[in-house]
Design a protein around this motif. Structure first.
Motif, PDB file in Angstrom:
ATOM      1  N   ARG A 192       0.799  -1.226   0.000  1.00 22.35           N
ATOM      2  CA  ARG A 192       0.000   0.000   0.000  1.00 22.35           C
ATOM      3  C   ARG A 192       0.835   1.282   0.000  1.00 22.35           C
ATOM      4  O   ARG A 192       0.532   2.205  -0.754  1.00 22.35           O
ATOM      5  CB  ARG A 192      -0.962  -0.006   1.187  1.00 22.35           C
ATOM      6  CG  ARG A 192      -1.916   1.182   1.209  1.00 22.35           C
ATOM      7  CD  ARG A 192      -2.984   0.977   2.251  1.00 22.35           C
ATOM      8  NE  ARG A 192      -3.880  -0.096   1.879  1.00 22.35           N
ATOM      9  CZ  ARG A 192      -4.930   0.040   1.075  1.00 22.35           C
ATOM     10  NH1 ARG A 192      -5.193   1.224   0.542  1.00 22.35           N
ATOM     11  NH2 ARG A 192      -5.704  -0.985   0.792  1.00 22.35           N
ATOM     12  N   PRO A 193       1.893   1.406   0.829  1.00 28.79           N
ATOM     13  CA  PRO A 193       2.663   2.659   0.800  1.00 28.79           C
ATOM     14  C   PRO A 193       3.260   2.951  -0.580  1.00 28.79           C
ATOM     15  O   PRO A 193       3.292   4.113  -1.008  1.00 28.79           O
ATOM     16  CB  PRO A 193       3.765   2.417   1.838  1.00 28.79           C
ATOM     17  CG  PRO A 193       3.178   1.411   2.780  1.00 28.79           C
ATOM     18  CD  PRO A 193       2.365   0.504   1.910  1.00 28.79           C
ATOM     19  N   ARG A 195       2.014   1.863  -3.447  1.00 26.33           N
ATOM     20  CA  ARG A 195       0.895   2.179  -4.341  1.00 26.33           C
ATOM     21  C   ARG A 195       0.427   3.619  -4.154  1.00 26.33           C
ATOM     22  O   ARG A 195       0.084   4.298  -5.121  1.00 26.33           O
ATOM     23  CB  ARG A 195      -0.255   1.201  -4.085  1.00 26.33           C
ATOM     24  CG  ARG A 195      -1.506   1.477  -4.912  1.00 26.33           C
ATOM     25  CD  ARG A 195      -2.473   0.325  -4.855  1.00 26.33           C
ATOM     26  NE  ARG A 195      -3.677   0.623  -5.634  1.00 26.33           N
ATOM     27  CZ  ARG A 195      -4.519  -0.293  -6.093  1.00 26.33           C
ATOM     28  NH1 ARG A 195      -4.290  -1.571  -5.857  1.00 26.33           N
ATOM     29  NH2 ARG A 195      -5.583   0.057  -6.784  1.00 26.33           N
ATOM     30  N   GLN A 196       0.421   4.072  -2.904  1.00 25.28           N
ATOM     31  CA  GLN A 196      -0.085   5.406  -2.609  1.00 25.28           C
ATOM     32  C   GLN A 196       0.773   6.516  -3.214  1.00 25.28           C
ATOM     33  O   GLN A 196       0.277   7.621  -3.449  1.00 25.28           O
ATOM     34  CB  GLN A 196      -0.209   5.596  -1.096  1.00 25.28           C
ATOM     35  CG  GLN A 196      -1.343   4.771  -0.474  1.00 25.28           C
ATOM     36  CD  GLN A 196      -1.378   4.864   1.022  1.00 25.28           C
ATOM     37  OE1 GLN A 196      -0.375   5.148   1.678  1.00 25.28           O
ATOM     38  NE2 GLN A 196      -2.541   4.603   1.616  1.00 25.28           N
ATOM     39  N   VAL A 197       2.056   6.228  -3.442  1.00 18.90           N
ATOM     40  CA  VAL A 197       2.942   7.273  -3.984  1.00 18.90           C
ATOM     41  C   VAL A 197       3.266   7.054  -5.465  1.00 18.90           C
ATOM     42  O   VAL A 197       3.986   7.850  -6.055  1.00 18.90           O
ATOM     43  CB  VAL A 197       4.255   7.358  -3.179  1.00 18.90           C
ATOM     44  CG1 VAL A 197       3.975   7.749  -1.739  1.00 18.90           C
ATOM     45  CG2 VAL A 197       5.032   6.048  -3.251  1.00 18.90           C
ATOM     46  N   ASP A 200      -1.551   5.164  -7.430  1.00 19.96           N
ATOM     47  CA  ASP A 200      -2.750   5.938  -7.092  1.00 19.96           C
ATOM     48  C   ASP A 200      -2.708   7.373  -7.633  1.00 19.96           C
ATOM     49  O   ASP A 200      -3.693   7.834  -8.219  1.00 19.96           O
ATOM     50  CB  ASP A 200      -2.970   5.936  -5.579  1.00 19.96           C
ATOM     51  CG  ASP A 200      -3.438   4.574  -5.060  1.00 19.96           C
ATOM     52  OD1 ASP A 200      -3.816   3.726  -5.895  1.00 19.96           O
ATOM     53  OD2 ASP A 200      -3.415   4.354  -3.836  1.00 19.96           O
ATOM     54  N   ARG A 204      -5.277   8.991 -10.518  1.00 24.52           N
ATOM     55  CA  ARG A 204      -6.095  10.167 -10.226  1.00 24.52           C
ATOM     56  C   ARG A 204      -6.108  11.173 -11.372  1.00 24.52           C
ATOM     57  O   ARG A 204      -6.900  12.127 -11.367  1.00 24.52           O
ATOM     58  CB  ARG A 204      -5.626  10.834  -8.927  1.00 24.52           C
ATOM     59  CG  ARG A 204      -6.142  10.113  -7.672  1.00 24.52           C
ATOM     60  CD  ARG A 204      -6.046  10.996  -6.441  1.00 24.52           C
ATOM     61  NE  ARG A 204      -4.665  11.208  -6.033  1.00 24.52           N
ATOM     62  CZ  ARG A 204      -4.005  10.398  -5.204  1.00 24.52           C
ATOM     63  NH1 ARG A 204      -4.595   9.330  -4.699  1.00 24.52           N
ATOM     64  NH2 ARG A 204      -2.766  10.660  -4.873  1.00 24.52           N
TER      65      ARG A 204
END
Length: 223
Positions: A192-193, A195-197, A200, A204
């Motif tokens: 997740r970390p 993916r978030q940077v 994702d 967006r």
């Protein structure tokens, strides 16, 4: 989320319907464009069809439901049948993501028509909610599929486009990249970390595309 699912149980039936439609048209676009440009390989395999059963990949669909990303069966293409293999190869590869972009635009246009002409007026709340949810998912998922498939990592369409664009002397370097790219990509998706940077923020960009579509549609309909 509903357990391991990326989507909750209430939206799952709508998600499945949207995925079936979107994946089918995406793969049909690959197959149809290849056929029209001179390669009948996909045609012989029955892929120039809007029958979902010839396009859907069970594991790829399950992954999309669980992780929020997935794939359908790759369309077989023999670039040797094209008069201009690299150019036509790019066109055929791009046809899939572009079909998702077109679906997203059509969906938003239909939503705008509902608003402008009040076509949902008089329907029950449940029916209106179901239609709006379907359109929202159709828009969001197709924008996501458009962007996701353009990522230049195998086996996504973006990587195939890069293969046709780069000089042939870099083929060996690309093959070495393939060995690690899929592993790196899976790490990015599931950690997740990371993916978030990475993934994702890229996805967006779909919000900007939707806003641009909305501007165009508003102008067309005079809203």
């Amino acid at each position: 989320m509903g357990g391991l699912l990326f989507y909750d149980w209430n939206t799952l039936p709508f998600v499945i319907l949207v995925l079936v439609l979107s994946f089918t048209i995406h793969e049909w676009a690959h197959a149809y464009s290849a056929y029209k440009l001179g390669d009948d390989t996909a045609y012989k395999f029955g892929r120039v069809s809007l029958n979902p059963m010839v396009h859907l990949d069970l594991f790829g669909t399950i992954m999309l439901l669980i992780a929020g990303f997935g794939w359908a069966k790759p369309v077989p293409v023999n670039r040797g049948n094209f008069k201009r293999p690299r150019l036509f190869g790019i066109i055929v590869t791009a046809a899939g993501p572009i079909s998702n972009l077109i679906l997203a635009f059509i969906t938003l246009f239909i939503f705008a028509l509902f608003q402008k002409y009040g076509w949902l007026d008089g329907m029950s709340k449940g029916s209106v909610d179901a239609i709006i949810l379907f359109l929202q998912l159709m828009l969001k998922i197709n924008i996501t599929l458009f962007l996701f498939n353009l990522i230049p990592i195998p086996p996504l369409d973006g990587y195939r486009i890069i293969q046709d664009l780069v000089n042939l002397r870099y083929t060996e370097a690309l093959q070495k990249f393939e060995q690690w790219a899929s592993v790196i990509f899976l790490l990015v998706v599931f950690i997740r970390p990371l993916r978030q940077v990475t993934l994702d923020p890229y996805l967006r960009l779909g919000d900007s595309i939707i806003n641009q579509f909305a501007t165009v549609i508003t102008s067309i309909l005079g809203m």
